[in-house]
Motif scaffolding. Sequence first.
Motif, PDB file in Angstrom:
ATOM      1  N   GLY A   8      27.433 -26.428 -39.374  1.00  0.00           N
ATOM      2  CA  GLY A   8      27.727 -25.071 -38.931  1.00  0.00           C
ATOM      3  C   GLY A   8      29.191 -24.764 -39.185  1.00  0.00           C
ATOM      4  O   GLY A   8      29.951 -25.616 -39.647  1.00  0.00           O
ATOM      5  N   ARG A   9      29.595 -23.549 -38.890  1.00  0.00           N
ATOM      6  CA  ARG A   9      31.006 -23.196 -39.106  1.00  0.00           C
ATOM      7  C   ARG A   9      31.391 -21.973 -38.285  1.00  0.00           C
ATOM      8  O   ARG A   9      30.544 -21.161 -37.884  1.00  0.00           O
ATOM      9  CB  ARG A   9      31.298 -22.972 -40.585  1.00  0.00           C
ATOM     10  CG  ARG A   9      30.417 -22.028 -41.397  1.00  0.00           C
ATOM     11  CD  ARG A   9      30.291 -20.678 -40.907  1.00  0.00           C
ATOM     12  NE  ARG A   9      29.917 -19.675 -41.889  1.00  0.00           N
ATOM     13  CZ  ARG A   9      29.977 -18.380 -41.643  1.00  0.00           C
ATOM     14  NH1 ARG A   9      30.334 -17.925 -40.463  1.00  0.00           N
ATOM     15  NH2 ARG A   9      29.610 -17.500 -42.539  1.00  0.00           N
ATOM     16  N   PHE A  10      32.703 -21.841 -38.059  1.00  0.00           N
ATOM     17  CA  PHE A  10      33.255 -20.624 -37.480  1.00  0.00           C
ATOM     18  C   PHE A  10      34.278 -20.145 -38.503  1.00  0.00           C
ATOM     19  O   PHE A  10      35.045 -20.950 -39.042  1.00  0.00           O
ATOM     20  CB  PHE A  10      33.903 -20.926 -36.125  1.00  0.00           C
ATOM     21  CG  PHE A  10      34.462 -19.713 -35.436  1.00  0.00           C
ATOM     22  CD1 PHE A  10      33.685 -18.586 -35.223  1.00  0.00           C
ATOM     23  CD2 PHE A  10      35.780 -19.701 -34.975  1.00  0.00           C
ATOM     24  CE1 PHE A  10      34.198 -17.456 -34.576  1.00  0.00           C
ATOM     25  CE2 PHE A  10      36.297 -18.585 -34.321  1.00  0.00           C
ATOM     26  CZ  PHE A  10      35.514 -17.468 -34.125  1.00  0.00           C
ATOM     27  N   ALA A  11      34.248 -18.839 -38.774  1.00  0.00           N
ATOM     28  CA  ALA A  11      35.056 -18.324 -39.891  1.00  0.00           C
ATOM     29  C   ALA A  11      35.856 -17.085 -39.479  1.00  0.00           C
ATOM     30  O   ALA A  11      35.577 -15.982 -39.928  1.00  0.00           O
ATOM     31  CB  ALA A  11      34.135 -18.008 -41.067  1.00  0.00           C
ATOM     32  N   PRO A  12      36.856 -17.257 -38.614  1.00  0.00           N
ATOM     33  CA  PRO A  12      37.590 -16.088 -38.133  1.00  0.00           C
ATOM     34  C   PRO A  12      38.514 -15.466 -39.182  1.00  0.00           C
ATOM     35  O   PRO A  12      39.016 -16.165 -40.062  1.00  0.00           O
ATOM     36  CB  PRO A  12      38.426 -16.651 -36.978  1.00  0.00           C
ATOM     37  CG  PRO A  12      38.617 -18.094 -37.309  1.00  0.00           C
ATOM     38  CD  PRO A  12      37.363 -18.515 -38.029  1.00  0.00           C
ATOM     39  N   THR A  13      38.693 -14.170 -39.074  1.00  0.00           N
ATOM     40  CA  THR A  13      39.654 -13.434 -39.901  1.00  0.00           C
ATOM     41  C   THR A  13      40.927 -13.257 -39.063  1.00  0.00           C
ATOM     42  O   THR A  13      40.831 -12.744 -37.945  1.00  0.00           O
ATOM     43  CB  THR A  13      39.084 -12.044 -40.255  1.00  0.00           C
ATOM     44  OG1 THR A  13      37.849 -12.238 -40.944  1.00  0.00           O
ATOM     45  CG2 THR A  13      40.027 -11.247 -41.128  1.00  0.00           C
ATOM     46  N   PRO A  14      42.078 -13.647 -39.575  1.00  0.00           N
ATOM     47  CA  PRO A  14      43.291 -13.555 -38.748  1.00  0.00           C
ATOM     48  C   PRO A  14      43.912 -12.159 -38.723  1.00  0.00           C
ATOM     49  O   PRO A  14      45.126 -12.023 -38.724  1.00  0.00           O
ATOM     50  CB  PRO A  14      44.220 -14.590 -39.386  1.00  0.00           C
ATOM     51  CG  PRO A  14      43.793 -14.631 -40.817  1.00  0.00           C
ATOM     52  CD  PRO A  14      42.320 -14.314 -40.854  1.00  0.00           C
ATOM     53  N   ASP A 193      27.247  -7.837 -36.075  1.00  0.00           N
ATOM     54  CA  ASP A 193      27.872  -6.816 -36.928  1.00  0.00           C
ATOM     55  C   ASP A 193      27.754  -7.224 -38.401  1.00  0.00           C
ATOM     56  O   ASP A 193      27.925  -6.376 -39.278  1.00  0.00           O
ATOM     57  CB  ASP A 193      29.345  -6.586 -36.539  1.00  0.00           C
ATOM     58  CG  ASP A 193      30.159  -7.867 -36.466  1.00  0.00           C
ATOM     59  OD1 ASP A 193      29.591  -8.940 -36.159  1.00  0.00           O
ATOM     60  OD2 ASP A 193      31.372  -7.805 -36.719  1.00  0.00           O
ATOM     61  N   LEU A 194      27.444  -8.502 -38.649  1.00  0.00           N
ATOM     62  CA  LEU A 194      27.337  -8.959 -40.042  1.00  0.00           C
ATOM     63  C   LEU A 194      25.897  -9.020 -40.540  1.00  0.00           C
ATOM     64  O   LEU A 194      25.643  -9.406 -41.679  1.00  0.00           O
ATOM     65  CB  LEU A 194      28.036 -10.315 -40.197  1.00  0.00           C
ATOM     66  CG  LEU A 194      29.554 -10.188 -39.998  1.00  0.00           C
ATOM     67  CD1 LEU A 194      30.205 -11.544 -39.828  1.00  0.00           C
ATOM     68  CD2 LEU A 194      30.183  -9.439 -41.163  1.00  0.00           C
ATOM     69  N   LEU A 195      24.971  -8.584 -39.681  1.00  0.00           N
ATOM     70  CA  LEU A 195      23.564  -8.587 -40.068  1.00  0.00           C
ATOM     71  C   LEU A 195      23.363  -7.808 -41.367  1.00  0.00           C
ATOM     72  O   LEU A 195      22.691  -8.263 -42.288  1.00  0.00           O
ATOM     73  CB  LEU A 195      22.760  -7.949 -38.932  1.00  0.00           C
ATOM     74  CG  LEU A 195      21.280  -8.202 -38.813  1.00  0.00           C
ATOM     75  CD1 LEU A 195      20.942  -9.682 -38.826  1.00  0.00           C
ATOM     76  CD2 LEU A 195      20.751  -7.563 -37.530  1.00  0.00           C
ATOM     77  N   GLY A 230      37.291  -3.984 -30.244  1.00  0.00           N
ATOM     78  CA  GLY A 230      38.082  -4.112 -31.466  1.00  0.00           C
ATOM     79  C   GLY A 230      39.120  -5.203 -31.310  1.00  0.00           C
ATOM     80  O   GLY A 230      39.337  -5.716 -30.224  1.00  0.00           O
ATOM     81  N   LYS A 231      39.741  -5.538 -32.445  1.00  0.00           N
ATOM     82  CA  LYS A 231      40.754  -6.579 -32.363  1.00  0.00           C
ATOM     83  C   LYS A 231      42.007  -6.026 -31.724  1.00  0.00           C
ATOM     84  O   LYS A 231      42.845  -6.766 -31.248  1.00  0.00           O
ATOM     85  CB  LYS A 231      41.027  -7.134 -33.750  1.00  0.00           C
ATOM     86  CG  LYS A 231      39.809  -7.898 -34.227  1.00  0.00           C
ATOM     87  CD  LYS A 231      40.119  -8.959 -35.213  1.00  0.00           C
ATOM     88  CE  LYS A 231      38.876  -9.817 -35.397  1.00  0.00           C
ATOM     89  NZ  LYS A 231      38.935 -10.707 -36.507  1.00  0.00           N
ATOM     90  N   SER A 232      42.159  -4.707 -31.712  1.00  0.00           N
ATOM     91  CA  SER A 232      43.352  -4.165 -31.088  1.00  0.00           C
ATOM     92  C   SER A 232      42.982  -3.316 -29.870  1.00  0.00           C
ATOM     93  O   SER A 232      43.600  -3.400 -28.831  1.00  0.00           O
ATOM     94  CB  SER A 232      44.114  -3.306 -32.094  1.00  0.00           C
ATOM     95  OG  SER A 232      43.228  -2.387 -32.687  1.00  0.00           O
TER      96      SER A 232
HETATM   97  N1  GLU Z   1      35.466 -13.545 -41.085  1.00  0.00           N
HETATM   98  C1  GLU Z   1      34.407 -12.765 -40.509  1.00  0.00           C
HETATM   99  C2  GLU Z   1      34.886 -12.118 -39.217  1.00  0.00           C
HETATM  100  O1  GLU Z   1      35.833 -12.594 -38.607  1.00  0.00           O
HETATM  101  C3  GLU Z   1      33.185 -13.598 -40.172  1.00  0.00           C
HETATM  102  C4  GLU Z   1      32.509 -14.070 -41.383  1.00  0.00           C
HETATM  103  C5  GLU Z   1      31.194 -14.768 -41.167  1.00  0.00           C
HETATM  104  O2  GLU Z   1      30.991 -15.380 -40.101  1.00  0.00           O
HETATM  105  O3  GLU Z   1      30.401 -14.750 -42.093  1.00  0.00           O
HETATM  106  O4  GLU Z   1      34.327 -11.122 -38.833  1.00  0.00           O
END
Ligand code: GLU
Length: 295
Positions: A8-14, A193-195, A230-232
Amino acid sequence: MNNSSYIGRFAPTPSGHLHFGSLVAALASWLDARALGGRWLLRMEDLDPPREVPGAQAGILQTLERYGLHWDGEIVRQSERHAAYLQVVERLQQQGLAYACICSRKQLEGQGGVYPGTCRDARHASEDAAIRLRVPQLEYRFVDRVQGEFSQHLGRDVGDFVIRRRDGLFAYQLAVVLDDAWQGVTDIVRGADLLDSTPRQLYLQELLGLPQPRYLHVPLIIQPDGHKLGKSYRSPPLAAGQASPLLLRALRALGQSTPDAAEGAAPEELLAWAARHWDAGRIPRCRTLAEAQLR
Ligand code: GLU
């Protein structure tokens, strides 16, 4: 159960610090991996330097550590993967599957976000142009572990989409597919939100001959008034001293049970308990969840 083939993974955007919604997604992904004896990787999606908030990368890592969400192996940074992305973009162009587009933002206004295909056969040079992927007039569907069947017609609902921006930056849709495959990710657990990005990613996987991971999209946490966290916008970074109460709140948001007398427990203890009791079948089957419903 020990399933060492799970990755698995977590993929945050900074582009901001983690907020409660990101914690819910990170927690679900961590628990699903740990409950199945899998690995959990961390990838920093730092594709867009202009949108990066100074200090966000370090803040995200520190929060994950303080909240007991420890990852396996080295962190992958997308900013170090440009050569791999470029190679694929160039190959797709050579194969005629992607093309250069010089349409301005203004020209695309009023199209409802679906690219009308203006530059499809124009054979523009790649310099100072965006690169778009041709999409087929086909519906892409998959079965999400929480959201059930999801389908989208790529031609009608999405249109040819950008894989490399005009300013040279690579697009999320391309990078995420290449990196998940490169890192051997078998299970993607992320926010709902990524669906509607997923069918584009399925199409890219198919084009590039990459395996399709399993998907689980957790409800997106929204404010009681329906606004996005939101992020802000009114979403403070997760407080360092609040790890255990916020983890408990996140567990409740995911429909999971919580241990008795949990308030004083350390994050690691809570997480170990939660991994033993993890039941993805209890995650609410909705796309959004208002915070007020959680109290
Ligand atoms: N980087 C994306 C975000 O922070 C998530 C990407 C993913 O999980 O596929 O919204």
